[in-house]
Structure formats: C-alpha cells, structure tokens
Design an enzyme around this catalytic site. Structure first.
Site, PDB file in Angstrom:
ATOM      1  N   GLU A 158      43.974  38.191  50.896  1.00 50.13           N
ATOM      2  CA  GLU A 158      44.684  38.884  49.818  1.00 50.13           C
ATOM      3  C   GLU A 158      44.532  40.392  50.070  1.00 50.13           C
ATOM      4  OE1 GLU A 158      45.896  38.022  45.312  1.00 50.13           O
ATOM      5  OE2 GLU A 158      44.229  36.928  46.120  1.00 50.13           O
TER       6      GLU A 158
ATOM      7  N   GLU B 259      34.734  38.535  40.580  1.00 49.80           N
ATOM      8  CA  GLU B 259      36.072  38.377  40.025  1.00 49.80           C
ATOM      9  C   GLU B 259      36.045  37.642  38.682  1.00 49.80           C
ATOM     10  OE1 GLU B 259      38.561  36.129  42.668  1.00 49.80           O
ATOM     11  OE2 GLU B 259      40.394  36.765  41.646  1.00 49.80           O
TER      12      GLU B 259
HETATM   13  C1  BGC Z   1      44.081  38.923  42.391  1.00 46.55           C
HETATM   14  C2  BGC Z   1      43.866  39.672  41.113  1.00 46.55           C
HETATM   15  C3  BGC Z   1      45.213  40.025  40.618  1.00 46.55           C
HETATM   16  C4  BGC Z   1      45.849  38.727  40.269  1.00 46.55           C
HETATM   17  C5  BGC Z   1      47.131  38.769  39.551  1.00 46.55           C
HETATM   18  C6  BGC Z   1      44.752  37.651  42.047  1.00 46.55           C
HETATM   19  O1  BGC Z   1      44.933  36.796  43.079  1.00 46.55           O
HETATM   20  O2  BGC Z   1      42.931  38.774  43.128  1.00 46.55           O
HETATM   21  O3  BGC Z   1      42.863  40.541  41.064  1.00 46.55           O
HETATM   22  O4  BGC Z   1      45.285  40.987  39.654  1.00 46.55           O
HETATM   23  O5  BGC Z   1      45.942  37.880  41.365  1.00 46.55           O
HETATM   24  O6  BGC Z   1      46.955  38.214  38.391  1.00 46.55           O
END
Ligand code: BGC
Length: 725
Positions: free
Chosen positions: A343, A604
């Site tokens: 990501e 997270e």
């Molecule tokens: C990310 C988040 C991001 C989100 C969107 C995720 O996969 O890691 O931090 O804001 O997607 O909702």
C-alpha cells in the site's frame, strides 16, 4: 549553468522488467574545473556516481509526485568529484514508485510503457571562464545493472557477480519536458543508523535479528559468499504470539533483499527500495550471522525536529516517541498510511487527521507544500479529491474526511507556519472541494459520495456514525475553514458564509434532537462539538451524552474520524480529567495498551494485536500507521497548553492554557516555532503546582492557569500556585 531542459530523455533500449539500468558517459576535461553542477531526474529511482563517488546525500531520488504532471529534478554541486583529464559518470535507474508491486492494479495511471528513463545535464565551468555541458542523449551508453530486480514493495535482487559487458547506445525517447520542476519538497535522506539489539532463534528455529524499533529504511550489511550463492534478507515489523517472524500482514509485498555472491566480501545496502521493519531474518546466509555486520538505516524526508513532549509517565513518553517514529516512518516524500504492506500510499484521510501533530513535531511546511501541490494537480475537474495522492488508477473520489485533506492540511500548515503564499496557492483547490459538496446538496445537506466513514472504529458492526452524518459534518467544517482562509486572503466569502449558516441549521435539524446527537456514538458527539455544529443551548447536553457514552463503554470507541477530536471535545466542555483518563488508560482499547504490548510505533488498529495475543485480520494490519498518533496535538495543546491563536498564526501570539491532572506529576513540552522556542511546563509537588512558560523574543503571550490569566512578555516566567488557592 545549462538547465536540464536542454537534455534528452534516454532509456535502455530493451524492456528490463524489474532490473535497473546503468547509463554511462566517459568524458575528458581539458582544463581545470572551477564549478560543476549536475541536474538529474528519472522516471524511476536513480543514483548517480561520478568517478565512482556518490553524487549528493539524498536517497530514493527523485521522490514521488504526480509524474504525469510533475517530476522533480535534483541539482547537485559536483565540483569536488571532477578533475582535469578523464572522468566518467554513471547513473543507475531502478523502477521506483513509477510501477508498483501488483502492477496490474497499482500502476500509476496514464504513464506509457514499463520502461524507466533518465534525463540529466552536467554543466562544467572552467577556471579560464569557458564552460561546457554534457547532456543525456544518443551519445550515452547503457548496460544492465547488478541490481537485477528493484521494486518498492518487493525489495531488490543484487547479483554481485553479474557484469553486463555489452554496452549499448542509450535510446533517445520523446518524453515531455514540461513535467520537469526543481525539487519542491524535502530531500529524502538517511537520518539514523541503529545497531542490532538482539539475535535469537524463534520457536520455529529461525535466526532473527531485532533492531528494537519499528522503522522505515533498509539494512546495510556485510557479506561474503561464493559466486552464485543466493542469500535472502527478510523484513518484518513484528513477531507473532508464539514469537515467530511474522510477515502475513505485508500482503503481497515481499520486502526482501536477495544478494547473489561473487566470492568476494561486500558491504551492501539497497538503493531502490525501502522496507518497514523492526526484525530481519537472514535466510541461506553464507557466512556466520554476526550482529555487527547488520545496521538498520532510517530513511525519511529531511525535516527539522521542532516538537518535544515529556511527562512523569514513562508510558506516555513512550507513546510520544512512538508518534514521532510514526511520522518518521511515513513522511517519505509523501505522507503515507504505512510503510510496509503493498500500500504505502498518500492516503489523504490519514494525512488530514495527523497534520497538526506532524506540524508541531517536525517542520514539515515544505513537505506539505509539495504534497498539496500534488493534491491540487490530481484534483478532478469537478473538484473531487482522489483518496490517495499521488493518485492510483483504481482510485475513487470524494470520501468525507479524506478529500477534506484539501482544505484541512493547507489551513493547518498556514496556522502552524504562517505562510499566506501556500494558502493563496491552495485556495482554489480548497474552494473546488467545498464547491463539489455544495453542488450536491439537497436541502443544504450533501448527498452521495463514496465514504470510508469512521474507519476502524469500535462501535460494532456497520456504521453507527452514519456516513450521511459524517459527510455533512465535514462539509460544514471544510466550508468554515474556507471562510476563514478567504478572509485571511482578503477575499469575498459571503457565498460560503450563507451556505454554512444554512447547512448548520439543516444539520442541527437532521442530526440533533432534544439535546442529543442522533447517531449515538462518541465520534458523532465529538465531531459535532468540535466542528461547532451543536447549537449553543444544546452543547452541554451533547457533551454529557459523550461523557455517558464513554462511561457506559468504559473506553473510547472512535475510529479515524472521531479520534482526533475526542479529547478536545472533552476538554473544551470542561471534562479534561476524562480526557486524561482516556489518554492514560492502559487496558485495551487505548493508546497505552499498544505501548504496554511493546509497540514502538502507532498501530493501525486499537486491536492490531488483541489482548488474547491474536492479530487483527492479515488483510489490513499495519504496525506503523500514524493516524491515531494525532493525539499528540492534544498533548501539546491541552496537557502542556501551547495553543495556536488563529488570529495570529505561527505562534506570533502564544496562548498558554495547560490543563493539569492529579494523574501526572509533571508535563513539559516545547515547539520551535517560526517565532522562536515556545515552552510550557507544569510540575505538581506537595500541594503546589509550578508553571513555567517560555515566550520567544518579540512575541507576547497570555497564560491561563490555576484560575488566573496573565499577560507575558518575552522570556521565561514561573508561577507557583497552591492547589487550594
Ligand atoms: C489505509 C488507510 C486508509 C484507508 C481508507 C487503508 O487501506 O491503510 O489508512 O485511510 O485504507 O479508508
């Protein structure tokens, strides 16, 4: 000096897939050199050497922008690397951010072809006043690099024994020059080296090295192996409950360094990728694994550290350190969600919730100046803002709380650093986003959109803080910021003022009844209060609703959107002690729960690692995600009480308003502001609280503490207040 615009784009004539290419030029300088400058950039990541010496101190150049429109080039003084006589330059280019791990899904949109490409000029001024320029073009040669694979997510494959003896002419390509721009952000640099803390064998029998800190960067290592033997270095942020090396949360990102030997001893470090890790696992290692042969190198955008916080609670101090590390791990040219899994993107929502904290801890004005220019360049014609900046081809648009980064970030950067230029430049982007929402209102409330909601909240299934509530709260909030920004810039914002007044009325009617927010969640109450959406007469009852929700649960349940405002909503309604109780809570879920579980960065999820030792689902579980680190802005602004004055940005006037607690003996914090060092501290001892405030030269301040308000001039001021006074 001749600029890079006079050079030609060149590429390796064949498709090298993931391998890097080296572009070479041998040249002779007939006369003594007075000054030499290299300007270079690449579609990909490049490293340059002149006469086998590295050019510049940065890494991972040219950084990551919206390459379709904006590509930064670097300018280096290379005078000391050249000499009269024979010289050579070699520039290697790997894939970098241009292409992503899951190529089909993640390739940046609209970029033609798979190739990397290079453009550069080397301008030389001679001592006799004449000059010459070498430009990339058809006279450059190229070969395959020893870096046989380079991929931001997967890592690198380096074959020390590989030597491409077949030099070919570089292929000149027609690629736009208009996208070239001088470095706008910060250089990406190596900022620290960490030694191995521990070597151990896991229950599964694997040898693992621990650097003691989750970080972003790479590992430098010394190795000696036979020709053709393949050693692999794996990277992980955490161990699993059983104590084994854990990489399931990386999803498809391999983050491995593969080193193929040539029989000689080597010192190696990656140049075209970075990893998010604390632990490494050497596999097929050809020589004895010794701690001193491995060093973790921390890499991020070069920013000056400005904010410090300390208290009598070691756990709270560690939390603050974790927040700092979260910023270090994710401010790598782009504010990313995380640095490890497949990501690592410029998620707008994450940046928005963290921007105030970030702007106190590090001077990140330049960093945001560049990223916000990218944001504006990626905005759709209708004003919608992509979810991630730089944009990905799969990207959606218009999520409340994410797209609002277009408004919240420039406003905060203005408040912290005071530059009207940035605000003026971003203003049309800010308005465009608010206009997008305004154009979609029905009865003054915004309908539609593609929302993430109060991401990773703990309110149970579904979205009890409804998306309709959130999108309209953010609509009003962003409109209120556009109004303030417009006034700073001396512009007419009456249209927005009318809209905001109408939307606030409609909001109160739709979402608040009998002194209660209808979405009965902590996030909804905190957001409604903090965004000033609750009619004055009902504020206390909504604050009481919030208090009851917290008491009933016994902890916070807020996600990405509610968390930044939860403690503020409490302290602003006279409930600072409850805010402290949440901040200092050690059981799950809480900030300190992760600290007690050994976190060295921000997770997270509140339950990234659950109390029973199991993990949140592998599909999305980062241990280095700064969003919840947004709480540091409350630590600075309320616990230490260093408040920004919106009328006098950049701390031109300081307002101290510390809120003490019996749960801590002392708190002290400082921010190195544009006007100098601002410090606030309080310490409680034997029924007396000692307050100390430092006001920089030329700045005035007010301080509210212990029931009194005083005006302060520059200098350090201390006040002792009896607790029963
Ligand atoms: C990310 C988040 C991001 C989100 C969107 C995720 O996969 O890691 O931090 O804001 O997607 O909702």
């Amino acid at each position: 000096m001749e600029s890079i615009f006079t050079a030609q784009w060149i590429k390796f004539p064949l498709d090298l897939d993931e391998g890097a290419a080296a572009f070479l030029l041998d040249f002779t300088l007939e006369k003594p050199v007075q000054k030499a400058t290299l300007q270079a950039t690449a579609l990909g990541i490049y490293t340059a050497e002149i006469n086998a010496r590295q050019v510049g101190g940065e890494v991972l150049a040219p950084g990551w922008t919206n390459y379709r429109k904006r590509l930064q080039y670097q300018t280096y003084d290379v005078t000391d690397l050249l000499a009269q006589g024979k010289n050579n330059i070699s520039i290697e280019v790997g894939r970098g951010w241009r292409m992503h791990a899951r190529e089909k899904d993640w390739l940046q949109p609209d970029l033609p072809g798979k190739s990397t490409a290079l453009i550069a000029t080397l301008s030389v001024d001679f001592a006799d006043g004449t000059s010459t320029t070498f430009r990339t073009g058809g006279d450059w040669l190229c070969k395959e690099s020893k870096t046989r694979g380079s991929n931001i997510y997967n890592g690198e494959i380096y074959d020390a024994g590989f030597e491409d003896r077949f030099l070919r002419p570089a292929q000149v390509i027609d690629y736009p020059h208009e996208i070239l721009m001088p470095l706008q952000g910060e250089r990406i640099v190596e900022t620290e080296r960490l030694p191995v803390q521990k070597i151990f064998t896991t229950p599964e029998g694997e040898l693992v090295l621990d650097f003691g800190q989750v970080l972003t960067g790479y590992v430098a290592f010394r190795i000696k192996s036979k020709k053709g033997s393949t050693a692999i270095l794996r990277h992980a942020e955490t161990l699993d409950t059983a104590g084994n090396f854990y990489t399931a949360n990386l999803r498809t990102a391999k983050q491995e360094i593969v080193f193929i030997g040539d029989g000689e001893a080597h010192s190696f470090k990656p140049r075209f990728s970075f990893q998010g890790f604390r632990y490494i696992q050497p596999k097929n290692w050809p020589c004895e694994v010794k701690a001193e042969d491995f060093e973790a190198i921390v890499v991020h955008s070069e920013m000056k550290r400005t904010g410090y916080f300390e208290s009598s609670s070691p756990l709270l101090n560690r939390l603050f350190e974790n927040i700092v590390w979260g910023q270090r791990g994710n401010f790598l040219d782009v504010p990313t969600d995380c640095p490890q899994r497949d990501e690592r993107l410029g998620w707008t929502g994450d940046a928005q919730v963290f921007v105030r904290t970030a702007s106190y801890i590090y001077d990140c004005e330049r960093f945001f100046d560049k990223w916000l220019a990218d944001l504006a360049s990626e905005q759709y014609a209708n004003g919608a803002v992509p979810h991630v900046i730089p944009r990905m081809h799969w990207d959606g648009e218009a999520s409340c709380g994410w797209a609002d980064a277009a408004v919240i970030c420039p406003w905060q950067i203005y408040l912290t650093y005071g530059s009207k230029e940035l605000l003026a430049r971003q203003f049309s982007s800010m308005c465009a986003w608010v206009d997008y929402m305004r154009a979609r209102t029905v009865g003054d409330l915004w309908e539609g959109g593609d929302h993430f909601g109060d991401w990773v909240h703990l309110d149970g299934n579904g979205n009890p803080t409804t998306k309709y509530f959130l999108q309209n709260a953010y609509f009003a909030y962003s409109a209120s910021i556009v109004i303030k920004a417009g006034k700073v810039l001396g512009l007419d914002v009456s249209g927005y003022e009318d809209q905001l007044a109408r939307t606030k009325t409609a909001f109160a009617k739709e979402f608040i009844q009998d002194g209660k927010v209808l979405c009965n969640t902590q996030s909804a109450c905190a957001i409604a209060l903090y965004f000033d959406l609750v009619p004055a007469a009902q504020k206390q009852s909504v604050a009481a609703q919030l208090e009851n929700l917290i008491k009933t649960k016994g902890h916070m349940t807020t996600g990405f959107l509610g968390t930044p405002y939860l403690l503020h909503a409490l302290s602003q309604s006279g409930r600072a002690q409850m805010a402290y109780d949440l901040l200092l809570r050690e059981e799950y879920p809480s900030w300190l729960y992760s600290v007690k579980a050994g976190a060295t960065t921000i997770w997270e999820h509140w339950d990234g690692m659950k109390p029973d030792g199991t993990m949140w689902d592998v599909s999305m579980n980062s241990f280095n995600h700064y969003a919840y680190g947004c709480v540091a802005d409350w630590m600075f602004g309320v616990a230490a009480g260093i408040e920004l004055d919106e009328e006098n940005p950049a701390f031109a006037v300081v307002r101290f308003k510390p809120q003490t607690t019996a749960r801590l003996d002392y708190v002290k914090a400082s921010i190195d502001t544009r006007h100098g060092l601002v410090q606030s501290a309080w310490a409680r001892k034997d029924g007396v609280t000692l307050y100390t405030f430092t006001v920089p030269d030329g700045v005035s301040a007010t301080a509210e503490f212990g029931g009194r308000t005083v005006l302060l001039n520059a200098g350090e001021h201390s006040f002792s207040i009896q607790d029963d006074e």
